[in-house]
Design a protein around this motif. Structure first.
Motif, mmCIF file in Angstrom:
data_model
loop_
_atom_site.group_PDB
_atom_site.id
_atom_site.type_symbol
_atom_site.label_atom_id
_atom_site.label_comp_id
_atom_site.label_asym_id
_atom_site.label_seq_id
_atom_site.Cartn_x
_atom_site.Cartn_y
_atom_site.Cartn_z
ATOM 1 N N GLY A 55 0.803 -1.205 0.000
ATOM 2 C CA GLY A 55 0.000 0.000 0.000
ATOM 3 C C GLY A 55 0.836 1.255 0.000
ATOM 4 N N LEU A 56 0.379 2.260 -0.737
ATOM 5 C CA LEU A 56 0.995 3.581 -0.705
ATOM 6 C C LEU A 56 0.188 4.404 0.300
ATOM 7 N N PRO A 57 0.752 4.667 1.487
ATOM 8 C CA PRO A 57 -0.020 5.350 2.534
ATOM 9 C C PRO A 57 -0.563 6.701 2.072
ATOM 10 N N HIS A 58 -1.791 6.971 2.506
ATOM 11 C CA HIS A 58 -2.490 8.177 2.068
ATOM 12 C C HIS A 58 -3.076 8.872 3.286
ATOM 13 N N THR A 105 -2.941 1.778 -4.424
ATOM 14 C CA THR A 105 -2.856 3.202 -4.129
ATOM 15 C C THR A 105 -4.096 3.948 -4.589
ATOM 16 N N TYR A 106 -4.438 4.963 -3.849
ATOM 17 C CA TYR A 106 -5.417 5.926 -4.334
ATOM 18 C C TYR A 106 -4.792 6.685 -5.502
ATOM 19 N N PRO A 133 -8.266 1.642 -6.650
ATOM 20 C CA PRO A 133 -9.668 1.513 -6.248
ATOM 21 C C PRO A 133 -10.539 2.718 -6.562
ATOM 22 N N ASP A 134 -9.938 3.893 -6.735
ATOM 23 C CA ASP A 134 -10.771 5.086 -6.918
ATOM 24 C C ASP A 134 -10.560 5.773 -8.261
#
Length: 271
Positions: A55-58, A105-106, A133-134
């Motif tokens: 995951g790329l932290p957001h 990632t977002y 996902p977005d």
């Protein structure tokens, strides 16, 4: 789109040939630390997962529940940057060249970094693709072109609320596999896997030959076996993050993650 011979496609096909679902694990980069994330992901692989999502932290992870939000916050407070995420991918793929490593990632961080640049740098790090996902498929052409040029798969997410026509539009654009969100709502472990998952897999398969992998809620071997009975892959994230959060030390956390991965790997073989 990438070909069926991508690393990710090969792994999913190999699992199918063994008459089982694939096990795909998620952990955010930078958690518990930047180097610690590499160690944690290695523990997942040592435990028996087939593929990894990093995951790329957001700062505003709207689809993630409190467990992953906590991990993202720890990573962000630790100073994680996109370049550190890519370096995490590089270290993991260097040590495990046969394991597909995706970045989940977002869209905003990719857009800020530069779509073409991100695709090139992810491929250079050995990444197998992205889960986005977005990102609406109607706005994805520039990214898909860059991803294809660099041999990256692009995985889109479908949900129980997705109508059949919408499912067809999404699956026509993706590659690697389709990520089916088992429940409505945010990520997190649950006592029961959502009963909408099997119907969503059935409806999604009617639109595509891509494997359909189910995530959101799986936290133990029994649930993994339940999902493996009707899905091509089982995706687990929050349960691994929670093991690291609950551990008394980083080393204990890595051991706990490895143990859970082994339990889940046995679970997907029980279908």
């Amino acid at each position: 789109m990438t070909t069926e011979q991508s690393k990710l496609s090969q792994i999913l096909a190999a699992a199918k040939a063994e008459d089982r679902a694939a096990l795909i694990a998620y952990l955010p980069a930078g958690f518990p630390t930047v180097p610690g994330a590499v160690t944690a992901v290695q523990a997942l692989i040592d435990g028996g997962v087939d593929a990894v999502e990093i995951g790329l932290p957001h700062s505003d992870p709207v689809l993630d529940g409190p467990t992953i939000q906590t991990a993202d916050d720890i990573a962000l407070r630790g100073g994680i940057r996109t370049k550190d995420v890519l370096e995490t991918v590089r270290q993991v793929t260097t040590a495990n060249p046969d394991v597909p490593v995706l970045v989940m990632t977002y869209w905003n961080p990719v857009d800020r970094y530069g779509q073409t640049r991100f695709a090139a740098d992810l491929a250079a790090a050995g990444g197998a693709g992205c889960i986005l996902p977005d990102l609406p498929v109607e706005e994805a052409d520039e990214w898909l072109t860059a991803a294809q040029q660099h041999g990256l798969d692009t995985v889109f997410v479908v949900a129980p609320s997705s109508r059949d026509e919408r499912l067809g539009k999404i699956t026509a654009k993706g590659s690697g596999f389709v990520y089916a969100a088992a429940v409505m709502g945010v990520t997190g472990t649950r006592a029961q896997v959502g009963n909408l998952a099997e119907d969503l897999v059935r409806r999604t398969r009617a639109t595509t030959d891509l494997p359909v992998c189910v995530g959101l809620g799986v936290s133990n071997a029994e649930q993994a076996a339940e999902v493996a009975a009707f899905a091509d892959g089982v995706i687990v994230g929050s349960a691994f993050v929670q093991r690291l959060l609950d551990a008394e030390s980083e080393e204990a956390g890595y051991a706990a993650v490895r143990e859970l991965a082994a339990e889940l790997a046995a679970g997907v073989r029980k279908r």
